[in-house]
Design a protein around this motif. Sequence first.
Motif, PDB file in Angstrom:
ATOM      1  N   LEU A  53      -6.640  40.352  47.653  1.00 35.46           N
ATOM      2  CA  LEU A  53      -5.749  39.220  47.334  1.00 35.46           C
ATOM      3  C   LEU A  53      -5.155  38.567  48.584  1.00 35.46           C
ATOM      4  N   GLY A  54      -5.428  39.135  49.755  1.00 34.99           N
ATOM      5  CA  GLY A  54      -4.800  38.607  50.978  1.00 34.99           C
ATOM      6  C   GLY A  54      -3.312  38.884  51.018  1.00 34.99           C
ATOM      7  N   ALA A  55      -2.887  39.994  50.399  1.00 37.71           N
ATOM      8  CA  ALA A  55      -1.458  40.354  50.392  1.00 37.71           C
ATOM      9  C   ALA A  55      -1.094  41.014  51.721  1.00 37.71           C
ATOM     10  N   PRO A  56       0.178  40.936  52.125  1.00 39.99           N
ATOM     11  CA  PRO A  56       0.564  41.573  53.387  1.00 39.99           C
ATOM     12  C   PRO A  56       0.273  43.075  53.403  1.00 39.99           C
ATOM     13  N   GLY A  57       0.472  43.776  52.288  1.00 43.30           N
ATOM     14  CA  GLY A  57       0.222  45.217  52.305  1.00 43.30           C
ATOM     15  C   GLY A  57       0.191  45.808  50.914  1.00 43.30           C
ATOM     16  N   ALA A  58      -0.126  47.112  50.862  1.00 38.55           N
ATOM     17  CA  ALA A  58      -0.268  47.798  49.572  1.00 38.55           C
ATOM     18  C   ALA A  58       1.054  47.854  48.808  1.00 38.55           C
ATOM     19  N   ASN A  59       2.186  47.808  49.526  1.00 39.65           N
ATOM     20  CA  ASN A  59       3.475  47.886  48.828  1.00 39.65           C
ATOM     21  C   ASN A  59       3.791  46.632  48.014  1.00 39.65           C
ATOM     22  N   ASN A  60       2.989  45.594  48.206  1.00 38.70           N
ATOM     23  CA  ASN A  60       3.160  44.377  47.396  1.00 38.70           C
ATOM     24  C   ASN A  60       2.433  44.471  46.067  1.00 38.70           C
ATOM     25  N   ILE A  61       1.701  45.545  45.853  1.00 37.71           N
ATOM     26  CA  ILE A  61       0.843  45.654  44.664  1.00 37.71           C
ATOM     27  C   ILE A  61       1.434  46.655  43.673  1.00 37.71           C
ATOM     28  N   VAL A  62       1.788  46.165  42.493  1.00 39.88           N
ATOM     29  CA  VAL A  62       2.309  47.016  41.415  1.00 39.88           C
ATOM     30  C   VAL A  62       1.224  47.119  40.348  1.00 39.88           C
ATOM     31  N   PHE A  63       0.910  48.338  39.917  1.00 38.13           N
ATOM     32  CA  PHE A  63      -0.026  48.487  38.798  1.00 38.13           C
ATOM     33  C   PHE A  63       0.716  48.313  37.481  1.00 38.13           C
ATOM     34  N   VAL A  64       0.128  47.477  36.624  1.00 33.33           N
ATOM     35  CA  VAL A  64       0.682  47.235  35.287  1.00 33.33           C
ATOM     36  C   VAL A  64      -0.471  47.352  34.293  1.00 33.33           C
ATOM     37  N   ARG A  65      -0.184  47.123  33.021  1.00 35.65           N
ATOM     38  CA  ARG A  65      -1.222  47.237  31.996  1.00 35.65           C
ATOM     39  C   ARG A  65      -2.157  46.030  32.006  1.00 35.65           C
ATOM     40  N   GLY A  66      -1.656  44.908  32.435  1.00 35.29           N
ATOM     41  CA  GLY A  66      -2.465  43.691  32.448  1.00 35.29           C
ATOM     42  C   GLY A  66      -1.573  42.502  32.763  1.00 35.29           C
ATOM     43  N   THR A  67      -2.154  41.313  32.669  1.00 34.66           N
ATOM     44  CA  THR A  67      -1.409  40.085  32.959  1.00 34.66           C
ATOM     45  C   THR A  67      -0.162  39.989  32.083  1.00 34.66           C
ATOM     46  N   THR A  68      -0.321  40.285  30.802  1.00 34.78           N
ATOM     47  CA  THR A  68       0.798  40.156  29.866  1.00 34.78           C
ATOM     48  C   THR A  68       1.969  41.027  30.302  1.00 34.78           C
ATOM     49  N   GLU A  69       1.682  42.287  30.639  1.00 34.07           N
ATOM     50  CA  GLU A  69       2.768  43.164  31.059  1.00 34.07           C
ATOM     51  C   GLU A  69       3.361  42.687  32.388  1.00 34.07           C
ATOM     52  N   GLY A  70       2.510  42.199  33.285  1.00 32.14           N
ATOM     53  CA  GLY A  70       3.001  41.708  34.578  1.00 32.14           C
ATOM     54  C   GLY A  70       3.995  40.566  34.404  1.00 32.14           C
ATOM     55  N   ILE A  71       3.645  39.614  33.521  1.00 35.33           N
ATOM     56  CA  ILE A  71       4.538  38.462  33.316  1.00 35.33           C
ATOM     57  C   ILE A  71       5.840  38.918  32.650  1.00 35.33           C
ATOM     58  N   ASN A  72       5.733  39.829  31.687  1.00 36.06           N
ATOM     59  CA  ASN A  72       6.954  40.352  31.053  1.00 36.06           C
ATOM     60  C   ASN A  72       7.837  41.064  32.071  1.00 36.06           C
ATOM     61  N   LEU A  73       7.208  41.803  32.976  1.00 35.74           N
ATOM     62  CA  LEU A  73       7.982  42.497  34.015  1.00 35.74           C
ATOM     63  C   LEU A  73       8.772  41.481  34.859  1.00 35.74           C
ATOM     64  N   ILE A  74       8.075  40.428  35.285  1.00 35.09           N
ATOM     65  CA  ILE A  74       8.745  39.413  36.116  1.00 35.09           C
ATOM     66  C   ILE A  74       9.887  38.759  35.327  1.00 35.09           C
ATOM     67  N   ALA A  75       9.580  38.422  34.058  1.00 32.81           N
ATOM     68  CA  ALA A  75      10.579  37.721  33.239  1.00 32.81           C
ATOM     69  C   ALA A  75      11.836  38.571  33.050  1.00 32.81           C
ATOM     70  N   TYR A  76      11.646  39.851  32.752  1.00 35.48           N
ATOM     71  CA  TYR A  76      12.812  40.698  32.435  1.00 35.48           C
ATOM     72  C   TYR A  76      13.460  41.308  33.672  1.00 35.48           C
ATOM     73  N   ALA A  77      12.649  41.706  34.665  1.00 32.99           N
ATOM     74  CA  ALA A  77      13.222  42.449  35.798  1.00 32.99           C
ATOM     75  C   ALA A  77      13.701  41.527  36.921  1.00 32.99           C
ATOM     76  N   TYR A  78      13.067  40.361  37.051  1.00 38.64           N
ATOM     77  CA  TYR A  78      13.446  39.477  38.165  1.00 38.64           C
ATOM     78  C   TYR A  78      14.176  38.222  37.692  1.00 38.64           C
ATOM     79  N   VAL A  79      13.615  37.534  36.689  1.00 39.54           N
ATOM     80  CA  VAL A  79      14.160  36.215  36.345  1.00 39.54           C
ATOM     81  C   VAL A  79      15.380  36.318  35.427  1.00 39.54           C
TER      82      VAL A  79
END
Length: 442
Positions: free
Chosen positions: A116-142
């Motif tokens: 992905l051209g990310a700065p490092g491995a610590n930028n990568i979170v494993f989730v169940r899929g796109t749906t879970e990733g977006i829910n994580l962002i919505a609830y944990a960050y936004v």
Amino acid sequence: MIPENSTSDFASYAKKTTLFPSLVEQRQGRGPIPRVGEAPLEKIRADFPILSEQVEGRQLVWLDNAATTHRPKQVIDRLVHYYTHENSNVHRGAHTLAERSTDAFEAAREKIARFLGAPGANNIVFVRGTTEGINLIAYAYVKPLLRPGDEIILTLLEHHANIVPWQLVAQETGAVLRVAPVDESGQIILSEYAKLFNSNTRFVSMTQVSNALGTVAPVQEMVAIAHGFGVRACVDGAQSVSHMPVNVSAMDADFFVFSGHKIFGPNGIGVLYGKEDVLDAAHPWQGGGSMISDVTFERTLYQKAPQKCEAGTPNVADAVGLGAAIDYVSAIGMENIARYEHELLEYGIRELGVIPGLTLVGTAAQKASVLSFVLNGHENEEVGRYLNRAGIAVRAGHHCAQPILRRFGYEGTVRPSLAFYNTPGEIELLARTLHEFVNSSL
Ligand code: PMP
């Protein structure tokens, strides 16, 4: 039924495109065997056991890649190897298998970061899929940022997975959603998108490629506009990562999400990329083991990301399998994949463009993989069933993207969608079968 007043005529669109003659020549025996980069297509196809499957007594033709892709034997074998030689929980055992398992899991994280051209491995979170990733962002960050009257910007192209989580957090906080429109071709109107920003805007989330139309949105410009207003941006890469090179750093996305099963990897695993500062600022998403550094009954101290966002035993085998899928596509080359699929898409547009009564839904100049269409006088499901009898698998329906289809006056479409293992011959079979269908119902 198909509305009479459809605006995007497939045939006239097909005439406007610049066709690569090479695929046509190959089919007529005048050119070389199709290759994706250096790799002969026949060799690639032999890597995917399911592509030899028979359905309805016919050779399977898989044109439902936007729903899910198939797995090469390299991914299947990697899963077998993991369960045969490495299976263990990660990060906490004092034994050899825990070490093997942890190494394989973390190596997958590193591969994905590089891919992905990310700065490092610590930028990568494993989730169940796109749906879970977006829910994580919505609830944990936004959600913790939102106050009544705050605004979140989405686009009309979004999959329901990039609408409903935002609707939920908006309902819970009194925030409101604003939606960027598209033009007649299905492309985002950048000037209209820019007009949506104001001092109440807190976040923007956008798809890079529409799963219903195939439109490739100008995400780099869209992220830059958001940043110009001091707003963070999430890019939904579910339909882009398997079709084109993606570089999250060049794109400058604050978050980027995708699903393993759409890029020839296992089900039930996906990736959330986040910049270090947004992952640090995110609240814990789920509580449990692995995400903590110290727990008392009075308080808990958390690990830094990505562990902070990965409570509980992770889906180790499928993360490792996703690493193998990334190795597989990287060996072919994402540039090569993008180029081959583009030729195939244009070939498809030309072949389908001459079918009477067929209308392409989504005619943006920048398009990837998707050939959504409607056939005048026929239900989409009826077309899908007819194609299935010829062994051709396509999706017929609303594709979990109702707002964008309704923008064009449809409740659904028939959606063939391509991957690099599809052949010009499969496109021809699709076109021939559609001709037969139209003729048989005259
Ligand atoms: N976004 C887009 C653009 C998609 O195409 C999909 C899957 N069709 C999703 C999100 C959701 O992906 P998943 O079901 O793998 O979580």
